[in-house]
Design an enzyme around this catalytic site. Structure first.
Site, PDB file in Angstrom:
ATOM      1  N   ASN A   9       0.861  -1.184   0.000  1.00 31.99           N
ATOM      2  CA  ASN A   9       0.000   0.000   0.000  1.00 31.99           C
ATOM      3  C   ASN A   9       0.898   1.234   0.000  1.00 31.99           C
ATOM      4  O   ASN A   9       1.446   1.606   1.027  1.00 31.99           O
ATOM      5  CB  ASN A   9      -0.902  -0.021   1.247  1.00 31.99           C
ATOM      6  CG  ASN A   9      -1.742   1.248   1.351  1.00 31.99           C
ATOM      7  OD1 ASN A   9      -1.885   1.993   0.391  1.00 31.99           O
ATOM      8  ND2 ASN A   9      -2.288   1.493   2.535  1.00 31.99           N
ATOM      9  N   TRP A  10       1.011   1.838  -1.181  1.00 32.74           N
ATOM     10  CA  TRP A  10       1.928   2.982  -1.300  1.00 32.74           C
ATOM     11  C   TRP A  10       1.323   4.272  -0.769  1.00 32.74           C
ATOM     12  O   TRP A  10       2.002   5.291  -0.705  1.00 32.74           O
ATOM     13  CB  TRP A  10       2.344   3.158  -2.769  1.00 32.74           C
ATOM     14  CG  TRP A  10       3.311   2.124  -3.252  1.00 32.74           C
ATOM     15  CD1 TRP A  10       3.954   1.186  -2.496  1.00 32.74           C
ATOM     16  CD2 TRP A  10       3.765   1.923  -4.607  1.00 32.74           C
ATOM     17  NE1 TRP A  10       4.773   0.417  -3.291  1.00 32.74           N
ATOM     18  CE2 TRP A  10       4.677   0.856  -4.586  1.00 32.74           C
ATOM     19  CE3 TRP A  10       3.480   2.533  -5.813  1.00 32.74           C
ATOM     20  CZ2 TRP A  10       5.311   0.385  -5.741  1.00 32.74           C
ATOM     21  CZ3 TRP A  10       4.102   2.087  -6.968  1.00 32.74           C
ATOM     22  CH2 TRP A  10       5.013   1.019  -6.932  1.00 32.74           C
ATOM     23  N   LYS A  11       0.063   4.272  -0.447  1.00 29.08           N
ATOM     24  CA  LYS A  11      -0.608   5.485   0.049  1.00 29.08           C
ATOM     25  C   LYS A  11      -0.347   6.651  -0.913  1.00 29.08           C
ATOM     26  O   LYS A  11      -0.252   6.450  -2.114  1.00 29.08           O
ATOM     27  CB  LYS A  11      -0.159   5.796   1.476  1.00 29.08           C
ATOM     28  CG  LYS A  11      -0.224   4.580   2.397  1.00 29.08           C
ATOM     29  CD  LYS A  11      -0.068   4.941   3.825  1.00 29.08           C
ATOM     30  CE  LYS A  11       0.002   3.678   4.667  1.00 29.08           C
ATOM     31  NZ  LYS A  11      -0.135   3.914   6.079  1.00 29.08           N
ATOM     32  N   HIS A  96      -9.648   1.427   4.822  1.00 26.59           N
ATOM     33  CA  HIS A  96      -8.374   1.602   5.530  1.00 26.59           C
ATOM     34  C   HIS A  96      -8.598   2.571   6.691  1.00 26.59           C
ATOM     35  O   HIS A  96      -9.396   3.502   6.584  1.00 26.59           O
ATOM     36  CB  HIS A  96      -7.324   2.146   4.554  1.00 26.59           C
ATOM     37  CG  HIS A  96      -5.945   2.145   5.131  1.00 26.59           C
ATOM     38  ND1 HIS A  96      -5.510   3.120   6.001  1.00 26.59           N
ATOM     39  CD2 HIS A  96      -4.916   1.283   4.984  1.00 26.59           C
ATOM     40  CE1 HIS A  96      -4.261   2.857   6.358  1.00 26.59           C
ATOM     41  NE2 HIS A  96      -3.877   1.743   5.755  1.00 26.59           N
ATOM     42  N   GLU A  98      -7.008   5.007   7.683  1.00 26.23           N
ATOM     43  CA  GLU A  98      -6.824   6.427   7.321  1.00 26.23           C
ATOM     44  C   GLU A  98      -8.065   6.967   6.626  1.00 26.23           C
ATOM     45  O   GLU A  98      -8.438   8.128   6.804  1.00 26.23           O
ATOM     46  CB  GLU A  98      -5.569   6.577   6.438  1.00 26.23           C
ATOM     47  CG  GLU A  98      -4.297   6.427   7.270  1.00 26.23           C
ATOM     48  CD  GLU A  98      -3.101   5.863   6.521  1.00 26.23           C
ATOM     49  OE1 GLU A  98      -3.100   5.870   5.282  1.00 26.23           O
ATOM     50  OE2 GLU A  98      -2.165   5.394   7.195  1.00 26.23           O
ATOM     51  N   GLU A 168      -5.664  -4.609  10.858  1.00 23.12           N
ATOM     52  CA  GLU A 168      -4.648  -3.581  11.043  1.00 23.12           C
ATOM     53  C   GLU A 168      -4.936  -2.817  12.330  1.00 23.12           C
ATOM     54  O   GLU A 168      -5.733  -1.864  12.324  1.00 23.12           O
ATOM     55  CB  GLU A 168      -4.661  -2.612   9.861  1.00 23.12           C
ATOM     56  CG  GLU A 168      -4.374  -3.255   8.534  1.00 23.12           C
ATOM     57  CD  GLU A 168      -3.746  -2.244   7.574  1.00 23.12           C
ATOM     58  OE1 GLU A 168      -2.653  -2.520   7.097  1.00 23.12           O
ATOM     59  OE2 GLU A 168      -4.350  -1.198   7.335  1.00 23.12           O
ATOM     60  N   GLY A 174       2.137   2.645  10.771  1.00 20.70           N
ATOM     61  CA  GLY A 174       3.072   3.762  10.589  1.00 20.70           C
ATOM     62  C   GLY A 174       3.757   4.212  11.863  1.00 20.70           C
ATOM     63  O   GLY A 174       4.374   5.269  11.906  1.00 20.70           O
ATOM     64  N   SER A 214       3.204  -1.828  10.540  1.00 20.66           N
ATOM     65  CA  SER A 214       4.665  -1.826  10.707  1.00 20.66           C
ATOM     66  C   SER A 214       5.319  -3.174  10.390  1.00 20.66           C
ATOM     67  O   SER A 214       6.277  -3.577  11.065  1.00 20.66           O
ATOM     68  CB  SER A 214       5.041  -1.345  12.112  1.00 20.66           C
ATOM     69  OG  SER A 214       4.576  -0.022  12.311  1.00 20.66           O
ATOM     70  N   GLY A 235       2.662  -0.924   4.462  1.00 24.89           N
ATOM     71  CA  GLY A 235       2.699   0.489   4.086  1.00 24.89           C
ATOM     72  C   GLY A 235       4.129   0.955   3.890  1.00 24.89           C
ATOM     73  O   GLY A 235       4.737   0.731   2.836  1.00 24.89           O
ATOM     74  N   GLY A 236       4.689   1.571   4.910  1.00 22.17           N
ATOM     75  CA  GLY A 236       6.020   2.190   4.809  1.00 22.17           C
ATOM     76  C   GLY A 236       7.081   1.296   4.183  1.00 22.17           C
ATOM     77  O   GLY A 236       7.830   1.728   3.290  1.00 22.17           O
TER      78      GLY A 236
END
Ligand code: PEP
Length: 255
Positions: A9-11, A96, A98, A168, A174, A214, A235-236
């Site tokens: 997930n590159w956001k 998600h 976010e 999640e 993150g 994470s 993600g990151g």
């Protein structure tokens, strides 16, 4: 046996040029001997480019980060399932945390999107998970139960079998703070049990449940080793092609 599914997930990261440079390294690094399903989830602006690149390989599939539930119309700034299908998108991340916390998405909104995605033959990756406050006050199971019932309301067992769930915990996204493998397994087992209660055990055994929060090369294997963890939503650590390839290979080694 459930095939592991690892999604990047590159956001709101990666220009078209950066996405291309990522794939140059990642696809070589990954190689062909990989048993896990890999999904790259770029921002909308890079979907077309990544789609063209992935059309030439079986190594990874394409996902999107969101969509609207209507097919078309006066919804400025939105994208429909049909538009995603045209670009050969196979998966769509929905609900998600976010989107829920920053853009006000409720379980009802997520449910409309899930149904629209399935109707368009897109596979939803439906995110659920508790906040730190909810965990500390002993409400993890109640929160997950409500999110499952709300986000997946009205789905038949056949439809549910096309859904991927992503557990999640919001406090692990993150933050560098990962749920311990035991904490994650406990939540995943609970989610699977809920699916068998609301639907039946034959479908609950089929549905893949990813862990997200994470995940990195250093902790991926231990998390993916848990019985009810069928993949990762990353993600990151998915922004770095060599590290992300390592996470995918960790899943492969477990098969
Ligand atoms: C995510 O956003 O889905 C996520 C899990 O992010 P991170 O891996 O950076 O915690």
């Amino acid at each position: 046996m459930r095939k592991k599914i690892i999604a990047a997930n590159w956001k709101m990261n990666m220009t078209v040029a950066e996405a291309g440079a990522f794939l140059d390294v990642f696809l070589v690094e990954l190689g062909d001997a990989n048993s896990a399903e890999v999904v790259i989830v770029p921002p909308f602006t890079a979907l077309s480019h990544v789609s063209e690149r992935l059309a030439k390989t079986e190594q990874a599939k394409l996902g999107a980060q969101n969509m609207h539930w209507e097919k078309n119309g006066a919804f400025t700034g939105e994208i429909s399932a049909q538009m995603l299908r045209e670009l050969y998108v196979r998966y769509v991340v929905l609900g998600h945390s976010e989107r829920r916390s920053l853009f006000g998405e409720t379980d009802e909104v997520v449910n409309r999107k899930v149904r629209a995605a399935l109707e368009a033959s897109l596979r939803p990756i439906v995110c659920i998970g508790e906040t730190l406050e909810e965990r500390d006050s002993g409400r993890v199971e109640a929160v997950l139960e409500k999110q499952i019932a709300g986000s997946l309301a009205g789905l038949s067992a056949a439809e549910l079998s096309h859904v991927v769930l992503a557990y999640e915990p919001v406090w692990a996204i993150g933050t560098g703070r990962t749920a311990s493998p035991a904490q994650a397994q406990e939540a995943h087992a609970f989610i699977r049990k809920q699916l068998s209660v609301h639907w039946d055990s034959s479908v609950s055994e089929k549905v893949r449940i990813q862990y997200g929060g994470s995940v990195k090369p250093q902790n991926a294997a231990e998390l993916l080793h848990q019985h009810d963890i069928d993949g990762a939503l990353v993600g990151g650590a998915s922004l770095e092609p060599r590290g992300f390839a390592e996470i995918v290979k960790a899943a492969h080694r477990l098969d």
